[in-house]
Write an enzyme that holds these catalytic residues in place. Structure first.
Site, PDB file in Angstrom:
ATOM      1  N   LYS A 162       0.779  -1.245   0.000  1.00 31.10           N
ATOM      2  CA  LYS A 162       0.000   0.000   0.000  1.00 31.10           C
ATOM      3  C   LYS A 162       0.813   1.299   0.000  1.00 31.10           C
ATOM      4  O   LYS A 162       0.490   2.231   0.730  1.00 31.10           O
ATOM      5  CB  LYS A 162      -0.905   0.055   1.239  1.00 31.10           C
ATOM      6  CG  LYS A 162      -1.954  -1.005   1.305  1.00 31.10           C
ATOM      7  CD  LYS A 162      -2.740  -0.923   2.586  1.00 31.10           C
ATOM      8  CE  LYS A 162      -1.942  -1.355   3.789  1.00 31.10           C
ATOM      9  NZ  LYS A 162      -2.767  -1.665   4.962  1.00 31.10           N
ATOM     10  N   ASP A 198      -5.399  -4.889  11.002  1.00 32.87           N
ATOM     11  CA  ASP A 198      -6.707  -4.206  11.006  1.00 32.87           C
ATOM     12  C   ASP A 198      -7.874  -5.183  10.824  1.00 32.87           C
ATOM     13  O   ASP A 198      -8.976  -4.946  11.342  1.00 32.87           O
ATOM     14  CB  ASP A 198      -6.769  -3.075   9.966  1.00 32.87           C
ATOM     15  CG  ASP A 198      -6.315  -3.490   8.574  1.00 32.87           C
ATOM     16  OD1 ASP A 198      -5.898  -4.644   8.388  1.00 32.87           O
ATOM     17  OD2 ASP A 198      -6.376  -2.640   7.662  1.00 32.87           O
TER      18      ASP A 198
HETATM   19  C1  BGC Z   1      -1.973  -5.555   4.136  1.00 33.57           C
HETATM   20  C2  BGC Z   1      -2.829  -6.202   5.195  1.00 33.57           C
HETATM   21  C3  BGC Z   1      -3.975  -5.290   5.574  1.00 33.57           C
HETATM   22  C4  BGC Z   1      -4.733  -4.832   4.346  1.00 33.57           C
HETATM   23  C5  BGC Z   1      -5.857  -3.866   4.667  1.00 33.57           C
HETATM   24  C6  BGC Z   1      -2.816  -5.078   2.977  1.00 33.57           C
HETATM   25  O1  BGC Z   1      -2.038  -4.368   2.063  1.00 33.57           O
HETATM   26  O2  BGC Z   1      -0.986  -6.444   3.668  1.00 33.57           O
HETATM   27  O3  BGC Z   1      -2.059  -6.509   6.331  1.00 33.57           O
HETATM   28  O4  BGC Z   1      -4.842  -5.955   6.443  1.00 33.57           O
HETATM   29  O5  BGC Z   1      -3.835  -4.206   3.449  1.00 33.57           O
HETATM   30  O6  BGC Z   1      -5.407  -2.724   5.309  1.00 33.57           O
END
Ligand code: BGC
Length: 452
Positions: A162, A198
């Protein structure tokens, strides 16, 4: 009233170009089969090391029962914002104060030390404002990236996702990095009681109210799900059974497809998004679904159709042809008006420098947005149907959070309809919006942990 033939032809061609974005139930069932196999590999002792869908053990064994009490701090890192929270849990009620801090781009892409110093700085400011800087409060840390956990308070970062890419953190225990940063300042004290994802926070916060909640889902900047698994199936679980016989598994399904399992449904737009991302080849499932990419997917389709002369008379604009310039919220706004009304659509197109859109262009733009968001909802539904099929409980609630689920006007209904088609017939399910999963969930995990 029928369309004039050239418009009809354009519509036909647009539908034809978008065909590959529409997934039929057969394709979704194949996705389910592959995801189920990958989840099982993640859970297995012998297969975990090479598994793509990691299914990390969270060490959370007990769901809240509503009697959790106390005052907790929580940190929430991993979406668009970073938040610090102070939460007071009492019998079936809670109070919460929180503050949002920005994480500037140079920190998201800087060093780990800078990131954790920034987090500690925000925490210290908040504790001073709330006049709790003299107390040593228990803290739950919602850290929404893939962590290989070694217990409730130890987690090694497996990869960034992200838009984050801080150096020197992969393979490190992020709880230790937080403690080090707090020690470097020396002005506050805390006890870290838990580190969690989360999705775990969302599941816990929904389970606090609804005891059927066994799955936590995020469809926001990123996407992921966690669920309640039997300890005997979680072959890597090496903790002491608290008596529940269960443990939450963080699937990290965003990585599904990184070995090619989704290539049969990926399109040129998905490949384009991936090639231009900061983590090429990684999080391919997430890139087909989540809010960080949805707007850009729609933009790529619109760009192509415009260049082929099928939209706006073949005349685009610089913003329409600029990466990241078509925001995911546009998709929600365009779909959030009745068919036949195009006020939002026109306004957005004007923001993009397109003042010459015809009514038919607006119909087509909406159609493209629908194709992209429906595909996301359908892929998420296939994933949830896999998890539901694993459950023994006759009724399961799925706790959900994240900006796409929250703000897209049809995501919920699309999911209800599609999961119903895909899931084993005897399973009943509810989809429940979590109010503030990550924050309250962190306090609940901390509380349940300190209950022991
Ligand atoms: C992460 C997860 C997270 C999800 C939602 C993903 O990019 O790897 O750990 O739960 O995003 O935030």
């Amino acid at each position: 009233m029928g369309l004039k033939w050239p418009e009809n032809l354009a519509l036909y061609k647009i539908q034809d170009r978008c065909k590959e974005l529409i997934l039929g139930d057969d394709q979704l069932k194949e996705v389910m089969k592959r995801l189920t196999d990958d989840i099982n590999k993640g859970l297995g002792k012998k297969t975990h090391a090479d598994a793509i869908v990691k299914c990390f053990v969270t060490y959370v064994q007990d769901l809240p029962n509503g009697t959790e009490k106390g005052k907790f701090l929580a940190l929430d890192l991993g979406g668009t914002n970073f938040r610090v929270l102070l939460i007071e849990l009492g019998d079936n009620h809670f109070e919460m104060k929180s503050k949002i801090f920005a994480i500037p781009q140079h920190i998201m892409l800087g060093s780990g030390e800078q990131l954790f110093d920034h987090i500690a700085d925000c925490l210290a400011k908040f504790m001073k404002e709330e006049k709790v800087q003299k107390e040593k409060l228990p803290l739950g840390f919602t850290f929404s990236f893939p962590l290989q956990q070694l217990g409730l308070t130890r987690g090694m970062l497996e990869r960034w996702t992200k838009g984050f890419n801080c150096s020197g953190v992969i393979g490190q225990d992020v709880v230790q990095l937080l403690k080090d940063a707090i020690a470097r300042r020396g002005d506050i004290q805390i006890t870290v009681c838990a580190i969690l994802n989360d999705t775990t926070g969302t599941l816990m916060s929904c389970a606090w109210k609804n005891h059927d909640c066994k799955i936590g889902l995020i469809v926001g900047t990123g996407t992921n799900a966690c669920y309640v698994e039997k300890q005997k199936n979680a072959e890597l679980f090496d903790g002491q059974d608290n008596g529940s016989g269960k443990v939450l598994i963080n699937t990290e399904w965003g990585a599904f497809g990184d070995d090619g399992q989704l290539d049969f449904v990926r399109t040129e737009y998905d490949r384009d998004i991936d090639e231009h991302s900061i983590n090429p080849g990684k999080q391919l499932h997430e890139k087909m679904i989540s809010g960080m990419y949805m707007g850009e997917l729609a933009r790529l389709v619109l760009q192509k159709l415009t260049k082929e002369g099928l939209l706006f008379n073949g005349k685009g604009s610089d913003p329409l042809f600029t990466r990241q310039r078509f925001y995911t919220k546009y998709v929600s706004e365009i779909e959030n008006e009745p068919h036949g009304t195009y006020n939002n659509c026109r306004q957005i197109l004007e923001e993009l420098g397109i003042k010459h859109a015809s009514e038919q262009d607006c119909v087509n733009v909406r159609y493209v947005c629908e194709c992209v968001s429906r595909r996301a909802a359908h892929l998420v539904s296939a994933g949830i149907a896999c998890l539901l099929n694993k459950m023994d409980d006759p009724t399961v609630t799925v706790g959900i959070d994240g900006s796409v689920y929250r703000y897209h006007p049809h995501f919920h209904n699309l999911m209800v309809a599609k999961i119903s088609n895909l899931v084993n017939k005897h399973i009943k399910f509810n989809l429940m919006l979590s109010d503030d999963g990550s924050g309250r969930g962190a306090a609940l995990v901390a509380a349940v942990a300190s209950r022991k």
